[in-house]
Motif scaffolding. Structure first.
Motif, PDB file in Angstrom:
ATOM      1  N   GLN A  93       0.811  -1.215   0.000  1.00 50.40           N
ATOM      2  CA  GLN A  93       0.000   0.000   0.000  1.00 50.40           C
ATOM      3  C   GLN A  93       0.849   1.271   0.000  1.00 50.40           C
ATOM      4  O   GLN A  93       0.362   2.335  -0.371  1.00 50.40           O
ATOM      5  CB  GLN A  93      -0.924   0.035   1.234  1.00 50.40           C
ATOM      6  CG  GLN A  93      -1.943  -1.063   1.270  1.00 50.40           C
ATOM      7  CD  GLN A  93      -1.352  -2.392   1.758  1.00 50.40           C
ATOM      8  OE1 GLN A  93      -0.278  -2.456   2.360  1.00 50.40           O
ATOM      9  NE2 GLN A  93      -2.045  -3.477   1.476  1.00 50.40           N
ATOM     10  N   ASN A  94       2.105   1.158   0.420  1.00 50.45           N
ATOM     11  CA  ASN A  94       2.979   2.324   0.498  1.00 50.45           C
ATOM     12  C   ASN A  94       4.426   1.919   0.193  1.00 50.45           C
ATOM     13  O   ASN A  94       5.271   1.924   1.085  1.00 50.45           O
ATOM     14  CB  ASN A  94       2.871   2.971   1.880  1.00 50.45           C
ATOM     15  CG  ASN A  94       3.605   4.286   1.936  1.00 50.45           C
ATOM     16  OD1 ASN A  94       3.790   4.957   0.933  1.00 50.45           O
ATOM     17  ND2 ASN A  94       4.059   4.649   3.125  1.00 50.45           N
ATOM     18  N   PRO A  95       4.702   1.562  -1.076  1.00 48.42           N
ATOM     19  CA  PRO A  95       6.084   1.190  -1.407  1.00 48.42           C
ATOM     20  C   PRO A  95       7.000   2.412  -1.307  1.00 48.42           C
ATOM     21  O   PRO A  95       6.642   3.497  -1.756  1.00 48.42           O
ATOM     22  CB  PRO A  95       5.977   0.684  -2.841  1.00 48.42           C
ATOM     23  CG  PRO A  95       4.746   1.335  -3.398  1.00 48.42           C
ATOM     24  CD  PRO A  95       3.821   1.501  -2.233  1.00 48.42           C
ATOM     25  N   ARG A  96       8.150   2.209  -0.676  1.00 46.75           N
ATOM     26  CA  ARG A  96       9.099   3.319  -0.508  1.00 46.75           C
ATOM     27  C   ARG A  96      10.197   3.290  -1.556  1.00 46.75           C
ATOM     28  O   ARG A  96      10.630   4.327  -2.034  1.00 46.75           O
ATOM     29  CB  ARG A  96       9.709   3.276   0.884  1.00 46.75           C
ATOM     30  CG  ARG A  96       8.725   3.594   1.984  1.00 46.75           C
ATOM     31  CD  ARG A  96       9.424   3.747   3.312  1.00 46.75           C
ATOM     32  NE  ARG A  96      10.053   2.503   3.721  1.00 46.75           N
ATOM     33  CZ  ARG A  96       9.597   1.686   4.649  1.00 46.75           C
ATOM     34  NH1 ARG A  96       8.495   1.983   5.278  1.00 46.75           N
ATOM     35  NH2 ARG A  96      10.237   0.585   4.963  1.00 46.75           N
ATOM     36  N   VAL A  97      10.684   2.090  -1.868  1.00 42.20           N
ATOM     37  CA  VAL A  97      11.798   1.897  -2.788  1.00 42.20           C
ATOM     38  C   VAL A  97      11.481   0.679  -3.640  1.00 42.20           C
ATOM     39  O   VAL A  97      10.871  -0.276  -3.155  1.00 42.20           O
ATOM     40  CB  VAL A  97      13.111   1.665  -1.987  1.00 42.20           C
ATOM     41  CG1 VAL A  97      14.252   1.239  -2.881  1.00 42.20           C
ATOM     42  CG2 VAL A  97      13.488   2.912  -1.192  1.00 42.20           C
ATOM     43  N   LEU A  98      11.891   0.697  -4.906  1.00 38.28           N
ATOM     44  CA  LEU A  98      11.694  -0.465  -5.765  1.00 38.28           C
ATOM     45  C   LEU A  98      13.015  -1.191  -5.975  1.00 38.28           C
ATOM     46  O   LEU A  98      14.061  -0.559  -6.134  1.00 38.28           O
ATOM     47  CB  LEU A  98      11.140  -0.044  -7.130  1.00 38.28           C
ATOM     48  CG  LEU A  98       9.747   0.588  -7.117  1.00 38.28           C
ATOM     49  CD1 LEU A  98       9.354   1.002  -8.526  1.00 38.28           C
ATOM     50  CD2 LEU A  98       8.718  -0.349  -6.515  1.00 38.28           C
ATOM     51  N   ALA A  99      12.942  -2.513  -5.986  1.00 36.66           N
ATOM     52  CA  ALA A  99      14.080  -3.333  -6.394  1.00 36.66           C
ATOM     53  C   ALA A  99      13.882  -3.595  -7.881  1.00 36.66           C
ATOM     54  O   ALA A  99      12.804  -4.033  -8.300  1.00 36.66           O
ATOM     55  CB  ALA A  99      14.103  -4.649  -5.620  1.00 36.66           C
TER      56      ALA A  99
END
Length: 101
Positions: free
Chosen positions: A25-31
């Motif tokens: 619901q609240n991604p901070r960083v993507l891999a």
């Protein structure tokens, strides 16, 4: 005169999203997986980019824990989300997401 203090060499490429930190619901960083196969973490997402990634992450179901090539932990996600990133061309990847495809 424009001076480059931090990251002078970068290129824009498409990268596959393989995971995230934070919550669906609240991604901070993507891999992301870069075209050369390296798995790296992006810089922190803006609120707009986080909201755009949210729909895919919520639909992909629960992920598992994994690590980037340098050992950073993230939660995996289903394939299908591609982002445009500016990737530093130095030895240490600095990856900034510029938009969700």
């Amino acid at each position: 005169m424009d001076y480059c203090l931090f990251q002078c060499h970068s290129e824009t490429v498409d990268a596959d999203v393989v995971g995230y930190t934070g919550t669906p619901q609240n991604p901070r960083v993507l891999a992301v997986r870069l075209p050369d196969g390296r798995r790296v973490m992006s810089q922190r997402l803006t609120p707009v980019l986080s909201a755009q990634a949210r729909a895919h992450l919520k639909q992909s179901g629960p992920g598992r824990h994994a690590r980037t090539d340098t050992g950073e932990r993230y939660t995996t996600t289903a394939a299908g989300l591609v982002v445009e990133v500016e990737a530093g061309t130095t030895r240490h990847a600095v990856v900034t997401v510029s938009r969700v495809r």
